[in-house]
Design a protein around this motif. Structure first.
Motif, PDB file in Angstrom:
ATOM      1  N   MET A  51      -3.861 -10.134  -8.583  1.00 54.09           N
ATOM      2  CA  MET A  51      -4.481  -8.795  -8.862  1.00 54.09           C
ATOM      3  C   MET A  51      -4.435  -8.945 -10.286  1.00 54.09           C
ATOM      4  O   MET A  51      -3.889  -9.523 -11.073  1.00 54.09           O
ATOM      5  N   TYR A  52      -5.339  -7.729 -11.091  1.00 56.26           N
ATOM      6  CA  TYR A  52      -5.444  -7.709 -12.431  1.00 56.26           C
ATOM      7  C   TYR A  52      -5.525  -6.227 -12.625  1.00 56.26           C
ATOM      8  O   TYR A  52      -6.018  -5.443 -12.222  1.00 56.26           O
TER       9      TYR A  52
ATOM     10  N   LEU B 195     -12.035  -1.327  -6.000  1.00 56.47           N
ATOM     11  CA  LEU B 195     -12.201  -2.547  -6.644  1.00 56.47           C
ATOM     12  C   LEU B 195     -11.631  -3.934  -5.986  1.00 56.47           C
ATOM     13  O   LEU B 195     -10.486  -3.864  -5.929  1.00 56.47           O
ATOM     14  N   TYR B 196     -12.444  -4.715  -5.247  1.00 58.35           N
ATOM     15  CA  TYR B 196     -11.816  -5.871  -4.758  1.00 58.35           C
ATOM     16  C   TYR B 196     -12.802  -7.006  -4.942  1.00 58.35           C
ATOM     17  O   TYR B 196     -14.034  -6.581  -5.110  1.00 58.35           O
ATOM     18  N   VAL B 197     -12.229  -8.338  -5.005  1.00 56.88           N
ATOM     19  CA  VAL B 197     -12.945  -9.509  -5.629  1.00 56.88           C
ATOM     20  C   VAL B 197     -12.522 -10.639  -4.392  1.00 56.88           C
ATOM     21  O   VAL B 197     -11.327 -10.504  -4.208  1.00 56.88           O
TER      22      VAL B 197
ATOM     23  N   VAL C 140      -7.856  -4.523  -9.955  1.00 53.70           N
ATOM     24  CA  VAL C 140      -8.669  -5.240  -9.072  1.00 53.70           C
ATOM     25  C   VAL C 140      -7.890  -6.399  -8.234  1.00 53.70           C
ATOM     26  O   VAL C 140      -7.083  -7.019  -8.783  1.00 53.70           O
ATOM     27  N   GLN C 141      -8.123  -6.182  -6.860  1.00 52.16           N
ATOM     28  CA  GLN C 141      -7.584  -6.951  -6.066  1.00 52.16           C
ATOM     29  C   GLN C 141      -8.110  -8.164  -5.610  1.00 52.16           C
ATOM     30  O   GLN C 141      -9.344  -8.215  -5.593  1.00 52.16           O
TER      31      GLN C 141
ATOM     32  N   ILE D 165     -12.903  -1.203 -21.739  1.00 52.45           N
ATOM     33  CA  ILE D 165     -11.963  -1.718 -20.669  1.00 52.45           C
ATOM     34  C   ILE D 165     -10.706  -2.418 -21.427  1.00 52.45           C
ATOM     35  O   ILE D 165     -11.171  -3.231 -22.204  1.00 52.45           O
ATOM     36  N   SER D 166      -9.562  -2.548 -21.252  1.00 52.41           N
ATOM     37  CA  SER D 166      -8.684  -3.396 -21.648  1.00 52.41           C
ATOM     38  C   SER D 166      -7.539  -3.884 -20.435  1.00 52.41           C
ATOM     39  O   SER D 166      -7.404  -3.077 -19.529  1.00 52.41           O
ATOM     40  N   GLY D 167      -6.666  -4.854 -20.797  1.00 46.44           N
ATOM     41  CA  GLY D 167      -5.923  -5.298 -19.761  1.00 46.44           C
ATOM     42  C   GLY D 167      -6.220  -6.825 -19.523  1.00 46.44           C
ATOM     43  O   GLY D 167      -6.644  -7.463 -20.293  1.00 46.44           O
ATOM     44  N   GLU D 168      -5.542  -7.180 -18.442  1.00 48.47           N
ATOM     45  CA  GLU D 168      -5.903  -8.734 -17.948  1.00 48.47           C
ATOM     46  C   GLU D 168      -7.218  -9.188 -17.467  1.00 48.47           C
ATOM     47  O   GLU D 168      -7.860  -8.608 -16.593  1.00 48.47           O
ATOM     48  N   GLY D 169      -7.561 -10.110 -18.377  1.00 50.84           N
ATOM     49  CA  GLY D 169      -9.145 -10.517 -18.074  1.00 50.84           C
ATOM     50  C   GLY D 169     -10.150  -9.500 -18.538  1.00 50.84           C
ATOM     51  O   GLY D 169     -11.287  -9.823 -18.559  1.00 50.84           O
ATOM     52  N   ALA D 170      -9.751  -8.543 -19.164  1.00 52.32           N
ATOM     53  CA  ALA D 170     -10.612  -7.741 -19.820  1.00 52.32           C
ATOM     54  C   ALA D 170     -11.680  -8.235 -20.737  1.00 52.32           C
ATOM     55  O   ALA D 170     -11.243  -9.013 -21.568  1.00 52.32           O
TER      56      ALA D 170
END
Length: 775
Positions: free
Chosen positions: A118-119, A58-60, A141-142, A88-93
């Motif tokens: 990164m997230y 996963l790259y953005v 997610v980079q 999903i959960s976590g940063e920005g989820a």
């Protein structure tokens, strides 16, 4: 052959499986279809389970527009189950990132790598019944970087370098920052100098930004400051990179590389001959292109004689040459000086001449002034013997240093000084005999003046008074007693003496007594011993002795002192238990007798003056009483009367004398009141015509004096009568405001108070108008 091919295929698949597992563990993308990444679960050692979670890398890309959410990857598992739901959960989820029911992961916002690169997220899978199929799996997610930031200089940079520094000398290090990823070309900076500044004298390191010199000929006196423009560029300095610039000011520091020199070749200065020593006469200005701190001139006067008279010192803060006076000048001796002054300075550099010397010619013109007399000695010292009239002690001498050579007059400033000086010759003599015991040294200030009103100067004269043997010795002895049972030879006390003279004395003692004797101890003291007893406490005889003392000087001085010895009754250890009082009677000096006589004489004079003053006051009162001033007589006495029985204090017969000659008419058959009652009682009828008598004549004379004497006070004023003031019930004693109708008080009640007030009742208690007469 088929078995061998199958074996080879199985080995290849095993190798690929291992490689895929390693790539996933290290976070590396795997080139297989959709770049799927297998998440390896952690298991205990020696256990092995099948891998379940499988999803894409996963790259953005940062700053990518997201008007509509776009897909960045897919979540899937290796289990062959029917997945109905992903979470999903976590940063920005569910805010930046969300997942659909198929496991596709979407982004709905534009991301900035400089804010968050990164997230970290966590994923879960559920079946149709809502049961968890697999445990949660973590993934990242980079955000990939783009070159969207320019270099920034965080502060202003300034540097300095000393002039004539060698090539390559570092000046200052310049640093810029870039918010892009510094591990990529986006954040990798390069430095350079632009042509807008003074780039020719300096260079910069493109990697670390250190500015250094390109030449060794920097000269502060030519140019003391440089400004260079530094450019920072990312993308490793490629033309496509972003740039920014900053100005760096470089200051060239000073070194002692220039010689100092005089601003003039010749100097001419004027100075008064009375110029004070070690004070500046003038300034020899020096030019040096270096800064003041590197201006180090050294002055010298090569002439062998002149350095003793003049000197050159470095001035502050300009570091020029101050010409100062070292010796006193005399216009009459030499009126002009000419000499050379050399200037030398050593430099701190080696590429120029290390030292150089310059010379200036100086001319000093001495100006003549009228100077005060000069004594030939700074201090005069003389000796004089005490108790003698000395006509010549010594002499002081002063001269006029000017060409006029005026006459010098001498004087002593202190009028009470016991020393006198001859006005013309300066010879010193005594006004009176000196006493060393009163003052051993006299310090006299002698003044020398040119004529009677010219300049003057003074000198100190010290006169030491020499001692002679002119003081008698004085006895010093402790309390002395003799015991009743003291045998012959018993020491009852020690005799000592003191002498005010400064000469060494050898005292000797002697007594004329049948009971006591003196035995010398050899050190200027003697023991008083018992010569013959016995002694008795009841004996009324006086055991005092006359002690004769001689100081042994030249001439010898002697004294006689009566010493009283107490007689005591003592115990076995010669400790007195009972004594008969005795006093030591010392001789009275002549000075004490004179003081006593002066006190007695003063007291007698005071007593005589007091008696004379009393007699004068008594005569004045007698004259005042005989003058006929009746009312002044009454006012003058400041005492209370004795009442009606007092016939001595105030003579009222004078009042009755006014009735003689028929001046006041009285009826022989009625009591006659005194003049006080007639004056104070009111009259209701016209009084009979008065005839002049003694009292009337006196009043007319006083009226005539008051009318014709302009300097005298009227008798009916406050200067004559007392005044109680406006707050007193008695009011004024003056008759200026009294009524012509008289008093309305009745004093007949005084007759009821007894015989002592009868006379007072007669004075104030008569109401008959026939006794009031006008004259």
């Amino acid at each position: 052959m088929m078995a061998r091919l199958l074996l080879w295929t199985l080995g290849l698949m095993a190798i690929m499986s291992v490689a895929l597992a390693v790539a996933v563990d290290f976070g590396l993308p795997v080139a297989e279809g959709h770049h799927e990444i297998v998440k390896k679960e952690s298991h205990p050692i020696l256990s092995r389970q099948k891998r379940d979670w499988i999803w894409n890398a996963l790259y953005v890309e940062e700053e990518k527009p997201a008007p509509v959410a776009y897909r960045i990857g897919k979540l899937k598992s290796s289990k062959t189950v029917d997945v109905k739901k992903f979470e999903i959960s976590g940063e920005g989820a569910n805010r930046i990132f969300f997942v659909d029911s198929k496991g596709d992961l979407f982004v709905n916002q534009t991301l900035d790598r400089e804010k968050n690169s990164m997230y970290k997220l966590t994923a879960k899978m559920f079946d149709g019944n809502g049961e968890l199929i697999e445990d949660s799996g973590d993934f990242v997610v980079q955000v990939t970087d783009i070159n969207d930031n320019i270099p920034v200089f965080p502060r202003t940079y300034n540097g300095s370098i000393m002039e004539r520094s060698p090539i390559g000398t570092e000046v200052v290090e310049v640093k810029a920052t870039d918010a892009d990823d510094n591990t990529t070309a986006n954040g990798d900076l390069r430095y350079s100098l632009t042509q807008r500044g003074d780039f020719g004298a300096f260079d910069i390191n493109s990697i670390n930004g250190v500015i250094s010199s390109r030449t060794n000929t920097l000269d502060r006196e030519t140019k003391s400051q440089y400004v260079v423009v530094v450019k920072a560029q990312d993308m490793r300095g490629m033309p496509s990179g972003s740039t920014s610039t900053t100005s760096v000011t470089i200051t060239v520091g000073d070194t002692n590389d220039n010689h100092a020199s005089f601003t003039q070749r010749t100097y001419e200065l004027n100075v008064r001959e009375d110029h004070k020593l070690n004070e500046k006469i003038g300034t020899l200005q020096v030019d040096d292109r270096d800064e003041i701190r590197n201006k180090v001139p050294v002055f010298s006067i090569p002439d062998k004689k002149t350095p003793w008279i003049f000197g050159v010192e470095v001035s502050k803060p300009n570091k020029d040459g101050d010409l100062v006076l070292k010796q006193a000048l005399d216009y009459e001796t030499m009126s002009s000086y000419t000499f050379n002054v050399k200037l030398h300075e050593s430099l701190d550099v080696t590429d120029v001449v290390n030292s150089a010397t310059t010379t200036a010619r100086v001319t000093i013109n001495v100006l003549d002034v009228d100077e005060a007399p000069v004594f030939n000695k700074p201090v005069y010292t003389f000796d004089v013997a005490e108790e003698r009239d000395v006509r010549y002690i010594g002499a002081v001498s002063a001269r006029d240093p000017d060409k006029a050579k005026k006459t010098i007059e001498y004087s002593i400033l202190d009028p009470n000084c016991p020393i006198r000086i001859h006005q013309e010759t300066g010879q010193l003599s005594t006004r009176r005999k000196l006493d060393r015991e009163l003052e051993a040294k006299h310090v006299v200030e002698v003044r020398a003046r040119e004529g009677s009103d010219g300049l003057e100067s003074s000198v100190k004269v010290e006169i030491t008074v020499l001692d002679i043997n002119d003081n008698k010795p004085e006895l010093i002895v402790d309390d002395i007693f003799v015991c009743e049972n003291d045998p012959t030879g018993t020491v009852i006390g020690t005799l000592r003496a003191a002498d005010k003279d400064d000469q060494p004395a050898s005292f000797s003692f002697s007594v004329q007594s049948s009971n006591f004797s003196v035995r010398s101890r050899g050190n200027g003291t003697s023991d008083l011993t018992v010569k013959q007893g016995p002694f008795s406490l009841d004996d009324p005889a006086d055991y005092s002795v006359d002690v004769h003392i001689s100081d042994g000087g030249q001439p010898a001085q002697t004294s006689v002192t009566k010493l009283a010895i107490k007689s005591c009754r003592c115990d076995a250890r010669r400790i007195p238990t009972q004594c008969k009082a005795g006093a030591r009677r010392m001789g009275v000096s002549v000075h004490a007798l004179i003081a006593i006589l002066l006190c007695i004489l003063t007291i007698l004079v005071i007593v005589i003056l007091f008696v004379m003053r009393k007699r004068y006051q008594k005569d004045s009162l007698s004259n005042l009483k005989n003058s006929g001033e009746i009312h002044e007589q009454l006012v003058t006495y400041d005492e209370e009367g004795g009442g009606e029985m007092d016939t001595n204090g105030y003579d009222v017969s004078i009042l009755s004398s006014a009735c003689q000659g028929g001046s006041l008419l009285r009826h022989p058959d009625q009591p006659h009141p005194s003049l006080y009652a007639m004056v104070q009682k009111p009259h209701h009828h016209a009084p009979p015509t008065a005839r002049k008598g003694d009292m009337a004549v006196m009043i007319e004379v006083k009226k005539d004096e008051a009318d014709h004497d302009r300097d005298g006070f009227p008798y009916d004023t406050l200067h004559i009568y007392g005044y109680e003031g406006p707050e007193s019930l008695a009011g004024s004693l003056s008759s200026l405001g009294s009524s012509s109708t008289g008093s309305n008080l009745d004093y007949d009640f005084l007759n009821e108070w007894g015989p002592r007030f009868r006379t007072l009742a007669e004075l104030y208690g008569v109401d008959a108008p026939d006794y009031y007469h006008q004259y």
